[in-house]
Motif scaffolding. Structure first.
Motif, short mmCIF file in Angstrom:
data_model
loop_
_atom_site.label_atom_id
_atom_site.label_comp_id
_atom_site.label_asym_id
_atom_site.label_seq_id
_atom_site.Cartn_x
_atom_site.Cartn_y
_atom_site.Cartn_z
N LYS A 1 0.88 -1.36 -0.13
CA LYS A 1 -0.10 0.02 -0.02
C LYS A 1 0.77 1.24 -0.26
O LYS A 1 0.70 2.34 -0.51
CB LYS A 1 -0.77 0.16 1.36
N ARG B 1 1.94 1.86 -3.52
CA ARG B 1 0.96 2.43 -4.31
C ARG B 1 0.66 4.07 -4.05
O ARG B 1 0.67 4.78 -4.82
CB ARG B 1 -0.47 1.61 -3.78
N SER B 2 0.61 4.22 -2.69
CA SER B 2 0.84 5.76 -2.23
C SER B 2 1.82 6.61 -2.68
O SER B 2 1.65 7.75 -3.28
CB SER B 2 0.59 5.67 -0.67
#
Length: 146
Positions: free
Chosen positions: A131, A134-135
């Motif tokens: 995550k 992705r961020s």
């Protein structure tokens, strides 16, 4: 200058995120693949399907990109060609490849390939896509387009 985002789409885990950023900035996005991906209904997103074969999508992107464009890929040799063509390159994890660091990335890739071929029992070594990756990708792509 017309800016475009080219996505090396066959194994790209951030297509949806790139589409959101492209839409927010009003930038055309081109998904390039050998097939097997669903075309987007977004009028800013174009799907290009190339012939089956190794590196056909990479060749198409390298020939099409230029100054002002952004290429999203994890393929280091493709990234080097795109940087040489004047495009900005962002990897899926948010790392930006530039003229200053793409040579080192190529050398590291080649070294790791040599180590893997020298030791057939060598396992893995890559880390999972997270995550946080992705961020970071979203932040970097947004910054590059600004």
């Amino acid at each position: 200058m017309t800016r475009r985002i080219f996505i090396d789409a066959d194994a790209c885990p951030v297509k949806a995120e790139a589409e959101r950023v492209a839409t927010r900035h009003g930038v055309k996005m081109v998904l390039v693949s050998n097939g097997g991906i669903r075309p987007s209904q977004n009028p800013l997103v174009e799907s290009v399907f190339v012939a089956a074969g190794p590196d056909e999508a990479d060749k198409w992107i390298a020939d099409a990109c230029g100054p002002g464009d952004v290429v999203v890929t994890g393929d280091i040799p493709l990234a080097a060609k795109c940087v040489a063509a004047g495009a900005r390159v962002v990897k899926h994890n948010g790392e930006e490849l530039t003229a200053a660091n793409v040579g080192m990335a190529l050398a590291t890739r080649d070294l790791m390939a040599d180590l893997r071929s020298a030791d057939p029992f060598r396992q893995g070594g890559g880390k999972m896509f997270s995550k946080a990756d992705r961020s970071r990708f979203l932040d970097v792509l947004d910054r590059v387009l600004r």
